[in-house]
Scaffold this active site. Structure first.
Site, PDB file in Angstrom:
ATOM      1  N   TRP A   1       0.869  -1.182   0.000  1.00 25.38           N
ATOM      2  CA  TRP A   1       0.000   0.000   0.000  1.00 25.38           C
ATOM      3  C   TRP A   1       0.907   1.234   0.000  1.00 25.38           C
ATOM      4  CZ3 TRP A   1      -1.837   2.987   4.645  1.00 25.38           C
ATOM      5  CH2 TRP A   1      -2.887   3.856   4.317  1.00 25.38           C
TER       6      TRP A   1
ATOM      7  N   ASP B   1      -0.751  -5.190   9.539  1.00 25.92           N
ATOM      8  CA  ASP B   1      -1.714  -4.212   9.049  1.00 25.92           C
ATOM      9  C   ASP B   1      -2.958  -4.986   8.634  1.00 25.92           C
ATOM     10  OD1 ASP B   1      -3.213  -2.281   7.816  1.00 25.92           O
ATOM     11  OD2 ASP B   1      -1.645  -1.638   6.411  1.00 25.92           O
TER      12      ASP B   1
ATOM     13  N   LYS C   1     -13.212  -0.818   5.871  1.00 24.54           N
ATOM     14  CA  LYS C   1     -13.800  -1.648   4.811  1.00 24.54           C
ATOM     15  C   LYS C   1     -14.804  -2.635   5.391  1.00 24.54           C
ATOM     16  CE  LYS C   1     -10.147   0.144   2.908  1.00 24.54           C
ATOM     17  NZ  LYS C   1      -9.636   0.652   1.683  1.00 24.54           N
TER      18      LYS C   1
END
Ligand code: PLP
Length: 408
Positions: A134, A215, A257
Site C-alpha cells: 500500500w 496491518d 472496509k
C-alpha cells in the site's frame, strides 16, 4: 510576495488523482476501478444496515454526551476490537499482555505505532515493507522517523508470492528489525501466503527476532469470515519463542472496509508485550504519542462500531452483510475471467480468481492502463491494480472487451 513563495507544488496522490480524472470524464461509459471502497452492483457506496441501526441507537441514547474520551479511546470499543482481532479468549488478553488503543482508522494506528517505535523501540529503526505494498506505508513510516527497507513479496512472472525471496530477505534483515505484514488480502496484489508459508514466515521472524507489525485493513473482506481472515495474525499472537517467551507484535486494525465506516475513521492499535509490566509501560508511552498528535480520538464512529459488535443481533446482521460484500467481489472475479474468455483476451487470467480481497493485480502494463483510460474511459492505478468492488454484472463485459483490446 508570499512568505510561502518557496513552497513547491506537491505531486498529485496517485490514487486520489484517478478519481479527479474520472470525475472530469464526460463519457457515459466511464468506469472507476481506482478506489478502494466497496460499491454495490449499481456502483453506489453502501452503508450497512447493521451500521444504520447501530447509529440510530447511538443517536437516540439520551445518556450519551460529547465529553472528551480518554487518550486510549472508548474502553468497550477497545475490548471488542481486541476480541475481534485475536479471538474472544486470547492468551495475550487473558494474561494482561495486550495494550489496545482506539485509533484514527488503520492509517492513524500505523502512524501512532510508527511514532512509538521510532521513539522507544531500541533494537532497530528499520521497518521492512513488502514490494509492492500500500503506497502510504512508505510515507507514514518515513515521517514517523523509521527507516524504510524493502523485502521481496510479489513474483510478477508467476503472479504469485515470491516466497523464497521473502524468506531470503527477512532472513538477511538486521536482527530486531520491524517487519510489516498484511494480515490478509494483501494490497495491491491480492496474493497472500498459504498457512504453511505463514508458519515459515513466523520461523524466520523468531530466528531473527524481528518485530512483526500487522496491518489488518480487510478482516472478513477476503473470505467473508472474520475468524478465517485473522488466522495468520492469531498464529503469530499465540506463538512462543525460545524459553516460552511470548511473541510480541503490533497490529493496526481498521474498520473502514469491513464495517463500511471509511470516513468515520474507526480503528485500533494493539501491542502485544511479553509480560503485563512491559505492556503497562508501552501503553503509557503510546498514550503520550497520542496526546501529542491529536489528544484523544473521536467518539461517534467508535460508538457505532461498539453498538454493532456488542449487540448479538446486530453483530450477526453485520457478519451476514460482510459475507455478502465478500461474496459479490468473488462473484465479480469469476464473471471477469469468464468475460475475458468470451472476449478472446489472450493469455491466462486465472490469477484474477486466485487473488483475494478488494483488489486484483491484473498484470496489465502501465501503457495498457493508459490505453484503457484514454480509449475506454476506465480508470485504475497504473500498476494494473483494479478494485473488484467497482465491477458489476452490467459492466463486466465492457471491461473484458477493453482489457482484450488493450492486451492485443
Ligand atoms: N492499510 C492497507 C493495506 C490499506 O489498504 C488501507 C486502505 O486502503 C489502509 C491501511 C488504511 O485505511 P484506513 O486508514 O482508511 O483505515
Amino acid at each position: 510576495l508570499s512568505c510561502f513563495e518557496g513552497v513547491q507544488q506537491a505531486p498529485p496522490d496517485p490514487i486520489l488523482g484517478i478519481t479527479d480524472g474520472f470525475l472530469k470524464d464526460t463519457s457515459p461509459q466511464k468506469l472507476n476501478l481506482g478506489v478502494g471502497a466497496y460499491r454495490t452492483e449499481e456502483g453506489r457506496p453502501l452503508v450497512l444496515s447493521a451500521v444504520r441501526k447501530a447509529e440510530r441507537m447511538v443517536v437516540d441514547d439520551a445518556t450519551r454526551n460529547k465529553e472528551y474520551i480518554p487518550m486510549g479511546g472508548n474502553p468497550q470499543f477497545c475490548a471488542l476490537s481486541a476480541a475481534l482481532a485475536f479471538g474472544p479468549d486470547s492468551d495475550c488478553s487473558r494474561e494482561g499482555r495486550l495494550a489496545t488503543l482506539q485509533a484514527l482508522s488503520g492509517t492513524g494506528a500505523l502512524a501512532v505505532g510508527g511514532a512509538f517505535l521510532a521513539r522507544h523501540y531500541q533494537a532497530s529503526k528499520a521497518i521492512y515493507l513488502p514490494v509492492p505494498t500500500w503506497g502510504n506505508h512508505h510515507g507514514v513510516f518515513g515521517s514517523a522517523g523509521l527507516v524504510v527497507r524493502p523485502y521481496r513479496y510479489y513474483h510478477a512472472p508467476t503472479r504469485a508470492l515470491d516466497y523464497a525471496g521473502l524468506i531470503a530477505d527477512l532472513g538477511a534483515a538486521e536482527p530486531g528489525a520491524i517487519v510489516l505484514l498484511h494480515a490478509c488480502a494483501h494490497n495491491p496484489t491480492g496474493v497472500d501466503p498459504s498457512p504453511e508459508q505463514w508458519r515459515g514466515i513466523l520461523r524466520v521472524v523468531q530466528e531473527r527476532r524481528l518485530l512483526p507489525f500487522f496491518d489488518s485493513a480487510y478482516q472478513g473482506f477476503a473470505s467473508g469470515d472474520l475468524d478465517a481472515d485473522a488466522a495468520a495474525l492469531r498464529l503469530f499472537a499465540s506463538a512462543r519463542g525460545p524459553g516460552g517467551r511470548p511473541q510480541e507484535l503490533l497490529l493496526a486494525q481498521s474498520f473502514a472496509k469491513n464495517m463500511g465506516l471509511y470516513g468515520e475513521r474507526v480503528g485500533a492499535l494493539h501491542v502485544i508485550a511479553a509480560c503485563p509490566q512491559v505492556r503497562g509501560r508501552v501503553e503509557s508511552q503510546v498514550k503520550i504519542a497520542v496526546r501529542q498528535m491529536y489528544s484523544s480520538p473521536p467518539i461517534h464512529g467508535a460508538a457505532v462500531a461498539t453498538a454493532v459488535m456488542a449487540n448479538p443481533a446486530l453483530s450477526a446482521e453485520w457478519q451476514a452483510e460482510l459475507a455478502s460484500m465478500a461474496g459479490r467481489i468473488k462473484a465479480m472475479r469469476a464473471a471477469l475471467v469468464a468475460a475475458l474468455a468470451e472476449a478472446g483476451a489472450p493469455g491466462s487470467w486465472d490469477h484474477i480468481t486466485s487473488q483475494i480481497g478488494m483488489f486484483s493485480y491484473t498484470g496489465l502494463t502501465k501503457e495498457q492502463c493508459i490505453h484503457l483510460r484514454d480509449k475506454w474511459h476506465i480508470y485504475m492505478t497504473l500498476d494494473g491494480r483494479i478494485s473488484m468492488a467497482g465491477v458489476s454484472h452490467k459492466r463486466v463485459r465492457y471491461l473484458a472487451d477493453a482489457i482484450a483490446d488493450a492486451v492485443r
